[in-house]
Scaffold this active site. Structure first.
Site, PDB file in Angstrom:
ATOM      1  CG  ASN A  10      -1.822   1.134   1.349  1.00 14.65           C
ATOM      2  OD1 ASN A  10      -1.412   2.267   1.122  1.00 14.65           O
ATOM      3  ND2 ASN A  10      -3.071   0.902   1.689  1.00 14.65           N
ATOM      4  CG  HIS A  13       1.035   5.778   4.981  1.00 15.20           C
ATOM      5  ND1 HIS A  13       0.354   6.666   5.778  1.00 15.20           N
ATOM      6  CD2 HIS A  13       0.385   4.604   5.062  1.00 15.20           C
ATOM      7  CE1 HIS A  13      -0.665   6.039   6.345  1.00 15.20           C
ATOM      8  NE2 HIS A  13      -0.676   4.793   5.922  1.00 15.20           N
ATOM      9  CG  HIS A  46      -8.241   4.265   0.983  1.00 14.13           C
ATOM     10  ND1 HIS A  46      -8.384   4.153   2.348  1.00 14.13           N
ATOM     11  CD2 HIS A  46      -9.460   4.633   0.517  1.00 14.13           C
ATOM     12  CE1 HIS A  46      -9.636   4.452   2.682  1.00 14.13           C
ATOM     13  NE2 HIS A  46     -10.300   4.754   1.589  1.00 14.13           N
ATOM     14  NE  ARG A  48      -8.490   7.651   4.352  1.00 12.65           N
ATOM     15  CZ  ARG A  48      -9.346   7.349   5.332  1.00 12.65           C
ATOM     16  NH1 ARG A  48     -10.440   8.054   5.499  1.00 12.65           N
ATOM     17  NH2 ARG A  48      -9.090   6.374   6.161  1.00 12.65           N
ATOM     18  NE  ARG A  52      -7.709  11.611   5.527  1.00 12.94           N
ATOM     19  CZ  ARG A  52      -8.175  10.942   6.577  1.00 12.94           C
ATOM     20  NH1 ARG A  52      -7.404  10.087   7.222  1.00 12.94           N
ATOM     21  NH2 ARG A  52      -9.401  11.124   7.004  1.00 12.94           N
ATOM     22  CD  GLU A  73      -7.503   0.013   1.182  1.00 10.21           C
ATOM     23  OE1 GLU A  73      -7.884   0.918   1.943  1.00 10.21           O
ATOM     24  OE2 GLU A  73      -6.478  -0.642   1.359  1.00 10.21           O
ATOM     25  CB  THR A 104      -9.436   1.719   7.218  1.00  7.67           C
ATOM     26  OG1 THR A 104      -8.951   2.394   6.066  1.00  7.67           O
ATOM     27  CG2 THR A 104     -10.813   1.182   6.940  1.00  7.67           C
ATOM     28  CD  GLU A 154      -7.178  -6.257   2.987  1.00  3.79           C
ATOM     29  OE1 GLU A 154      -7.281  -6.221   1.757  1.00  3.79           O
ATOM     30  OE2 GLU A 154      -6.406  -5.534   3.643  1.00  3.79           O
ATOM     31  CG  HIS A 197      -5.364  -1.663   9.285  1.00  2.00           C
ATOM     32  ND1 HIS A 197      -4.858  -1.036  10.385  1.00  2.00           N
ATOM     33  CD2 HIS A 197      -5.929  -0.705   8.534  1.00  2.00           C
ATOM     34  CE1 HIS A 197      -5.141   0.257  10.300  1.00  2.00           C
ATOM     35  NE2 HIS A 197      -5.777   0.494   9.173  1.00  2.00           N
TER      36      HIS A 197
HETATM   37  N1  PXP Z   1      -5.858  -3.121   3.988  1.00  2.00           N
HETATM   38  C1  PXP Z   1      -6.830  -2.184   4.075  1.00  2.00           C
HETATM   39  C2  PXP Z   1      -8.197  -2.553   3.631  1.00  2.00           C
HETATM   40  C3  PXP Z   1      -6.546  -0.879   4.538  1.00  2.00           C
HETATM   41  O1  PXP Z   1      -7.527   0.039   4.638  1.00  2.00           O
HETATM   42  C4  PXP Z   1      -5.221  -0.561   4.884  1.00  2.00           C
HETATM   43  C5  PXP Z   1      -4.880   0.824   5.331  1.00  2.00           C
HETATM   44  O2  PXP Z   1      -5.100   1.731   4.315  1.00  2.00           O
HETATM   45  C6  PXP Z   1      -4.242  -1.557   4.749  1.00  2.00           C
HETATM   46  C7  PXP Z   1      -4.596  -2.834   4.327  1.00  2.00           C
HETATM   47  C8  PXP Z   1      -2.808  -1.298   5.066  1.00  2.00           C
HETATM   48  O3  PXP Z   1      -2.678  -1.026   6.419  1.00  2.00           O
HETATM   49  P1  PXP Z   1      -1.292  -0.477   6.980  1.00  2.00           P
HETATM   50  O4  PXP Z   1      -1.020   0.797   6.250  1.00  2.00           O
HETATM   51  O5  PXP Z   1      -1.552  -0.313   8.424  1.00  2.00           O
HETATM   52  O6  PXP Z   1      -0.258  -1.523   6.664  1.00  2.00           O
END
Ligand code: PXP
Length: 249
Positions: A10, A13, A46, A48, A52, A73, A104, A154, A197
């Protein structure tokens, strides 16, 4: 040994850092390409409602340049459905979204939203997207996900990972057990199981040991770790730990 566990990276960030200064760097698309080179099996982003981190242009660029699948996402809104139908990403992961949350926070309440979700998912599925629902490891939520026609669930690993890092190992193990049990249950219904997550080097192995898990989605920790060792080495180390967990099967 079976090794069929995919790593989805992901890159949200990276966009957070970019947006913090209103600059056009660091580029999340560049990070996605680097992640791909480092062995990521997919990229997650993702979009949003408040844009953001990831922006519309990022999704467009990711669709253009990635060779691995994009896991898009999004919240279950008409705007996001239209964007997904325009781009037709490999996968769409539907997540709950509240503007004031940092990330999330919990899973989607599929039980409550099931009437609306069935019709919401249908056009996405017809467009060829694999629809995934981000849910807590809860039997009623898994069952409702099956009923509304999702291909994938998920399971939210945030509580397991956070409790582990707080040193609350008993509670963390109880959360892990819920994820293990719900992976088995979801698989028995024909759902593909992903987990995501909060996953770190310290929490990934027990998740990789779950035979039904097919994909782990990891972002925040990997992007943070990239500051210290670089994105490619961080991804390689995560992959190595996943392989170690998988090798126990
Ligand atoms: N899976 C989903 C559905 C998420 O919403 C997120 C966070 O955006 C992640 C995985 C990744 O989580 P993390 O950034 O904490 O590794």
């Amino acid at each position: 040994m079976t090794n069929d566990l995919r790593l989805g990276v992901n890159i949200d960030h990276v966009a957070n850092v970019r947006n913090a200064r209103g600059s056009d760097y660091p580029d999340p698309v560049r990070a996605a390409k680097l992640a791909e080179q480092a062995g990521a099996d997919g990229i997650t982003a993702h979009l949003r409602e408040d844009r953001r981190h990831i922006r519309d242009g990022d999704i467009e660029a990711l669709m253009d340049c990635l060779s691995v699948p994009l896991n898009f996402e999004m919240a279950a809104t008409p705007e996001m459905q239209a964007i997904a139908l325009r781009h037709k990403p490999h996968a769409v992961c539907i997540v709950p979204e509240r503007r004031e949350e940092l990330t999330t926070e919990g899973g989607l309440d599929v039980v409550r939203a099931q009437n609306g979700l069935t019709g919401y998912i249908e056009p996405l599925r017809d467009a060829g997207c694999r629809v995934s629902l981000f849910i807590g490891a809860d039997e009623a939520q898994v069952e409702a996900s099956y009923r509304v026609g999702a291909a994938v669930v998920e399971l939210h690993s945030g509580a397991y990972c956070d409790l582990f890092h707080e040193g609350k190992f008993e509670e963390s193990n109880a959360e892990l057990k819920r994820i293990v049990d719900m992976s088995t249950y979801a698989h028995s219904l024909g759902l593909e199981v992903h987990i995501g997550h909060g996953i770190t080097f310290d929490t990934v192995k027990p998740l990789a040991e779950i035979p039904e898990a097919k994909e782990l989605n990891i972002g925040h920790f990997l992007i943070g770790e990239a500051i210290f060792q670089g994105l490619e080495p961080a991804i390689h180390e995560m992959r190595r730990l996943m392989d170690e967990g998988r090798a126990t099967l």
